[in-house]
Design an enzyme around this catalytic site. Structure first.
Site, short mmCIF file in Angstrom:
data_model
loop_
_atom_site.label_atom_id
_atom_site.label_comp_id
_atom_site.label_asym_id
_atom_site.label_seq_id
_atom_site.Cartn_x
_atom_site.Cartn_y
_atom_site.Cartn_z
N ALA A 143 -27.05 -65.68 -83.85
CA ALA A 143 -26.26 -65.06 -82.81
C ALA A 143 -26.38 -63.56 -82.99
O ALA A 143 -26.65 -63.07 -84.09
CB ALA A 143 -24.82 -65.51 -82.93
N GLY A 163 -27.33 -69.20 -85.82
CA GLY A 163 -27.39 -69.83 -84.50
C GLY A 163 -28.79 -70.26 -84.10
O GLY A 163 -28.96 -71.17 -83.28
N GLU A 194 -29.30 -73.53 -85.78
CA GLU A 194 -28.45 -74.47 -85.03
C GLU A 194 -29.07 -74.82 -83.68
O GLU A 194 -29.02 -75.96 -83.24
CB GLU A 194 -27.05 -73.85 -84.84
CG GLU A 194 -26.31 -73.75 -86.18
CD GLU A 194 -25.04 -72.92 -86.08
OE1 GLU A 194 -25.12 -71.76 -85.60
OE2 GLU A 194 -23.98 -73.41 -86.47
N GLU A 216 -24.35 -67.65 -92.47
CA GLU A 216 -23.08 -67.15 -91.93
C GLU A 216 -22.04 -66.79 -92.98
O GLU A 216 -21.31 -65.82 -92.81
CB GLU A 216 -22.46 -68.20 -90.97
CG GLU A 216 -23.15 -68.34 -89.64
CD GLU A 216 -24.28 -69.35 -89.66
OE1 GLU A 216 -24.75 -69.72 -90.75
OE2 GLU A 216 -24.70 -69.78 -88.58
N1 DAK Z 1 -28.40 -60.05 -84.39
C1 DAK Z 1 -28.73 -58.85 -83.87
N2 DAK Z 1 -29.84 -58.18 -84.20
C2 DAK Z 1 -30.66 -58.74 -85.11
C3 DAK Z 1 -30.37 -60.00 -85.70
C4 DAK Z 1 -29.18 -60.66 -85.30
N3 DAK Z 1 -28.85 -61.88 -85.74
N4 DAK Z 1 -31.37 -60.28 -86.56
C5 DAK Z 1 -32.23 -59.25 -86.51
N5 DAK Z 1 -31.81 -58.33 -85.64
C6 DAK Z 1 -32.45 -57.06 -85.30
C7 DAK Z 1 -32.31 -56.05 -86.41
O1 DAK Z 1 -31.05 -55.42 -86.35
C8 DAK Z 1 -33.44 -55.10 -86.11
O2 DAK Z 1 -33.05 -54.26 -85.05
P1 DAK Z 1 -33.43 -52.68 -85.04
O3 DAK Z 1 -32.84 -52.14 -86.29
O4 DAK Z 1 -34.96 -52.66 -85.06
O5 DAK Z 1 -32.82 -52.16 -83.78
C9 DAK Z 1 -34.53 -56.03 -85.59
O6 DAK Z 1 -33.85 -57.24 -85.19
C10 DAK Z 1 -35.53 -56.41 -86.65
O7 DAK Z 1 -34.83 -56.92 -87.75
P2 DAK Z 1 -35.06 -56.35 -89.25
O8 DAK Z 1 -35.51 -54.92 -89.23
O9 DAK Z 1 -33.83 -56.69 -90.04
O10 DAK Z 1 -36.29 -57.25 -89.71
P3 DAK Z 1 -36.64 -57.72 -91.19
O11 DAK Z 1 -37.98 -58.34 -91.10
O12 DAK Z 1 -36.43 -56.59 -92.17
O13 DAK Z 1 -35.56 -58.84 -91.54
C11 DAK Z 1 -34.23 -60.81 -91.08
C12 DAK Z 1 -35.56 -60.03 -90.79
C13 DAK Z 1 -34.21 -62.02 -90.14
C14 DAK Z 1 -34.24 -61.29 -92.52
C15 DAK Z 1 -33.03 -59.87 -90.83
O14 DAK Z 1 -33.18 -59.27 -89.55
C16 DAK Z 1 -31.71 -60.57 -90.87
O15 DAK Z 1 -31.19 -60.90 -91.95
N6 DAK Z 1 -31.12 -60.83 -89.70
C17 DAK Z 1 -29.83 -61.43 -89.57
C18 DAK Z 1 -29.97 -62.90 -89.83
C19 DAK Z 1 -28.63 -63.59 -89.79
O16 DAK Z 1 -27.74 -63.30 -90.61
N7 DAK Z 1 -28.49 -64.49 -88.85
C20 DAK Z 1 -27.27 -65.23 -88.69
C21 DAK Z 1 -26.44 -64.49 -87.72
S1 DAK Z 1 -24.81 -65.18 -87.68
C22 DAK Z 1 -20.07 -68.50 -83.13
C23 DAK Z 1 -21.05 -69.40 -83.05
C24 DAK Z 1 -22.23 -69.15 -83.71
C25 DAK Z 1 -22.37 -68.02 -84.44
C26 DAK Z 1 -21.36 -67.13 -84.52
C27 DAK Z 1 -20.19 -67.37 -83.85
N8 DAK Z 1 -18.85 -68.75 -82.50
C28 DAK Z 1 -18.37 -70.10 -82.53
C29 DAK Z 1 -18.04 -67.71 -81.96
C30 DAK Z 1 -23.60 -67.80 -85.13
C31 DAK Z 1 -23.68 -66.85 -86.06
C32 DAK Z 1 -24.95 -66.39 -86.54
O17 DAK Z 1 -26.00 -66.82 -86.11
#
Ligand code: DAK
Length: 260
Positions: free
Chosen positions: A66, A111, A114, A134
């Site tokens: 997400a 997400g 998921e 998460e």
């Molecule tokens: N959201 C927004 N932007 C993201 C992102 C994300 N999940 N993942 C990556 N990006 C963006 C980065 O901010 C970066 O943007 P700029 O800085 O270039 O503007 C760009 O994508 C490239 O990412 P990186 O520079 O970080 O690339 P790397 O190769 O260094 O790293 C990575 C790749 C995938 C390891 C890293 O980007 C990372 O850790 N990303 C976050 C992964 C993550 O934690 N995903 C889970 C998100 S939490 C809900 C229901 C569902 C959810 C929530 C609430 N409700 C019921 C309300 C779900 C939650 C989630 O999914």
């Protein structure tokens, strides 16, 4: 309808849907979820489409979760709306009367993992990575991860992955049953399309009813599930496709299914 975050193409009997925010690693924001919902409206009402390939643009990510940037400042009410929207779409994908194949080039995190689990089948590239990170962000998985992951890989493995937030590579994801198949990145879409076309060449009602029987049966006791299987099996005999499939076999000729 203007679509910018999700692309949609039709190729014969299959649809290819691409989450298209490569600069944000295809992270799901509410606009993207709404576009996906609109595309599902189109696909659901198109009887010529039998299978869907769902993928992410670029070669780095399927969906990296997400959108954290959008999510970080949500109020409780907005968080609830976001959750309702996401869960509605994921459930729609899971139960749509077409087969959905996730083609996963790279990251499928949070997400994104998921979303892949709401699909029927997952094909991953050798570079794909999966995880539910998460808890590291101070939240629980919110788009079905606590429910679909244990159903796919078992309770112990799901708990380990969710509690540790550990990211697993494609090979481990395959070994624990999270993905069906691993293919080289350059073949990913072709392999997913080939599987979608193979599925689309079978009896359409039989595929639709099999999906419903599996999905329903996984949620209930075995006796109820087997009764449901008997019902859908019986229903097949009210279709022209059953007559055609069996007659073609007996007459030793190619079959032509008409989806009726
Ligand atoms: N959201 C927004 N932007 C993201 C992102 C994300 N999940 N993942 C990556 N990006 C963006 C980065 O901010 C970066 O943007 P700029 O800085 O270039 O503007 C760009 O994508 C490239 O990412 P990186 O520079 O970080 O690339 P790397 O190769 O260094 O790293 C990575 C790749 C995938 C390891 C890293 O980007 C990372 O850790 N990303 C976050 C992964 C993550 O934690 N995903 C889970 C998100 S939490 C809900 C229901 C569902 C959810 C929530 C609430 N409700 C019921 C309300 C779900 C939650 C989630 O999914």
């Amino acid at each position: 309808m203007e679509l910018k975050n999700v692309l949609f193409e039709k190729e014969g009997k299959i649809a290819i849907v691409t989450i298209n925010r490569p600069k944000a690693l295809n992270a799901l924001n509410s606009e993207t979820l709404k576009e996906l919902d609109n595309i599902l409206d189109i696909i659901e009402n198109d009887d010529e489409i039998y299978a869907i390939v769902l993928t992410g643009a670029g070669d780095k990510a399927f969906v990296a979760g997400a959108d954290i940037t959008e999510m970080k400042d949500l109020s409780a009410l907005e968080g609830r709306r976001f959750s309702i929207l996401g869960n509605k779409i994921f459930r729609r994908l899971e139960n749509i009367e077409k087969v959905v194949i996730a083609a996963i080039p790279g990251f499928a995190l949070g997400g994104g993992c998921e979303l892949s689990m709401a699909c029927d089948i997952r094909i991953a590239s050798e570079k794909a990575k999966f995880g539910q990170p998460e808890v590291g962000l101070g939240i629980t998985p919110g788009f079905g991860g606590t429910q679909r992951l244990p159903r796919l890989v078992g309770e112990g493995r799901a708990k380990e992955l969710i509690f540790t937030a550990r990211i697993v590579k494609a090979e481990e994801a395959y070994n624990i049953g999270l993905v069906n198949k691993i293919v080289p990145l350059e073949n990913l879409i072709d392999e997913a399309k080939a599987m979608a076309n193979l599925i689309a060449s079978q009896g359409p009602a039989a595929i639709r009813l099999s999906k419903a029987a599996i999905n329903r049966g996984m949620q209930c006791d075995i006796d109820t599930a087997l009764m449901y299987e008997a019902e859908v099996f019986g229903e097949c005999f009210s279709t022209e496709d059953q007559k055609e499939g069996m007659t073609a076999f007996v007459e030793k000729r190619d079959k032509t299914f008409k989806n009726n």
